[in-house]
Design a protein around this motif. Structure first.
Motif, PDB file in Angstrom:
ATOM      1  N   THR A 186       4.563  -3.452  -3.966  1.00 30.76           N
ATOM      2  CA  THR A 186       5.262  -2.383  -3.394  1.00 30.76           C
ATOM      3  C   THR A 186       5.089  -1.166  -3.815  1.00 30.76           C
ATOM      4  N   LEU A 187       5.139  -1.078  -5.257  1.00 28.57           N
ATOM      5  CA  LEU A 187       4.834   0.249  -5.770  1.00 28.57           C
ATOM      6  C   LEU A 187       3.494   0.558  -5.697  1.00 28.57           C
ATOM      7  N   ALA A 209       7.734 -10.140  -9.943  1.00 27.45           N
ATOM      8  CA  ALA A 209       6.637  -9.069 -10.361  1.00 27.45           C
ATOM      9  C   ALA A 209       5.653  -8.738  -9.521  1.00 27.45           C
ATOM     10  N   GLU A 210       4.834  -9.688  -8.986  1.00 25.85           N
ATOM     11  CA  GLU A 210       3.897  -9.450  -7.863  1.00 25.85           C
ATOM     12  C   GLU A 210       4.268  -8.555  -6.760  1.00 25.85           C
ATOM     13  N   ARG A 211       5.508  -8.857  -6.062  1.00 27.86           N
ATOM     14  CA  ARG A 211       6.034  -8.274  -5.198  1.00 27.86           C
ATOM     15  C   ARG A 211       6.502  -6.671  -5.518  1.00 27.86           C
ATOM     16  N   LEU A 247      -0.594   0.015 -12.296  1.00 22.80           N
ATOM     17  CA  LEU A 247       0.330  -0.962 -12.613  1.00 22.80           C
ATOM     18  C   LEU A 247      -0.324  -2.284 -12.978  1.00 22.80           C
ATOM     19  N   ASP A 248       0.174  -2.872 -14.143  1.00 20.21           N
ATOM     20  CA  ASP A 248      -0.371  -4.199 -14.708  1.00 20.21           C
ATOM     21  C   ASP A 248       0.688  -5.206 -14.645  1.00 20.21           C
ATOM     22  N   LEU A 249       0.179  -6.452 -14.606  1.00 20.97           N
ATOM     23  CA  LEU A 249       0.900  -7.848 -14.512  1.00 20.97           C
ATOM     24  C   LEU A 249       0.208  -8.516 -15.913  1.00 20.97           C
ATOM     25  N   LEU A 303      14.456  -1.627  -7.162  1.00 20.08           N
ATOM     26  CA  LEU A 303      13.096  -0.904  -6.474  1.00 20.08           C
ATOM     27  C   LEU A 303      13.764  -0.073  -5.177  1.00 20.08           C
ATOM     28  N   ASP A 304      13.774   0.841  -5.219  1.00 20.06           N
ATOM     29  CA  ASP A 304      14.084   1.571  -3.631  1.00 20.06           C
ATOM     30  C   ASP A 304      13.109   2.666  -3.492  1.00 20.06           C
ATOM     31  N   ALA A 305      13.249   3.757  -2.513  1.00 21.60           N
ATOM     32  CA  ALA A 305      12.519   4.562  -2.024  1.00 21.60           C
ATOM     33  C   ALA A 305      11.892   5.368  -2.943  1.00 21.60           C
TER      34      ALA A 305
END
Length: 174
Positions: A162-163, A156-158, A118-120, A91-93
């Motif tokens: 973040t997204l 996954a939560e992070r 987004l889904d988990l 994951l980046d900018a």
């Protein structure tokens, strides 16, 4: 003819991504994938060859069929384990990147601007192993979603948070 023999062979691709910021999936996700792969391999590969073994009445009819089922389970488990071990994310900018390879190499880039929601997902087996599946729904057709299974639950939560935060910032900028 000697020109063909003198042609240098390009070096093989490295087994892991060259960039240090690519993150591998945890080992326990590969073990879980191997279990699922063993079941699929036993049913698909082993079942097909086992049935042929019985139909063609080859030596050791039922023992041979059982051997084919075990061989199929071993092949399925090995392929699933190796594929999961060769899956990386970052994951980046700019967004989320996925890199997968076993026989074919596949690199997916999901720009933050294309993320819709987004889904988990956590099934009972994933929960018991402390794993999650991140589903990134993108702009496009009904089936445009990128799924990354076998992530550590905390990662996954992070990633999701973040997204989502990057999405909120992009929405506020508009």
């Amino acid at each position: 003819m000697s020109d063909l023999l003198d042609t240098p062979v390009p070096p093989p691709l490295p087994p892991s991504p060259a960039a240090p910021d690519w993150q591998p999936l945890p080992l326990r996700s590969a073990s879980l994938a191997a279990f699922g792969g063993a079941i699929a391999g036993a049913l698909l590969i082993g079942g097909a060859f086992g049935a042929l073994w019985v139909v063609f009445d080859l030596p050791g009819r039922w023992w041979g069929a059982a051997g084919m089922v075990l061989l199929g389970a071993l092949i399925g488990a090995t392929l699933a384990f190796r594929r999961q071990r060769r899956t990386y994310w970052r994951l980046d900018a700019q967004g989320l990147g996925l890199r997968r390879d076993l026989l074919w190499q596949n690199e997916t880039r999901v720009p933050t601007s294309r993320v819709q929601h987004l889904d988990l997902r956590r099934g009972p087996i994933e929960r018991s192993a402390g794993l999650s599946t991140l589903v990134v729904h993108t702009a496009g057709s009904r089936f445009s979603a990128v799924t990354l299974s076998g992530l550590d639950s905390a990662d996954a939560e992070r990633l999701r948070d973040t997204l989502a935060h990057q999405l909120d910032q992009d929405d506020d900028a508009l």
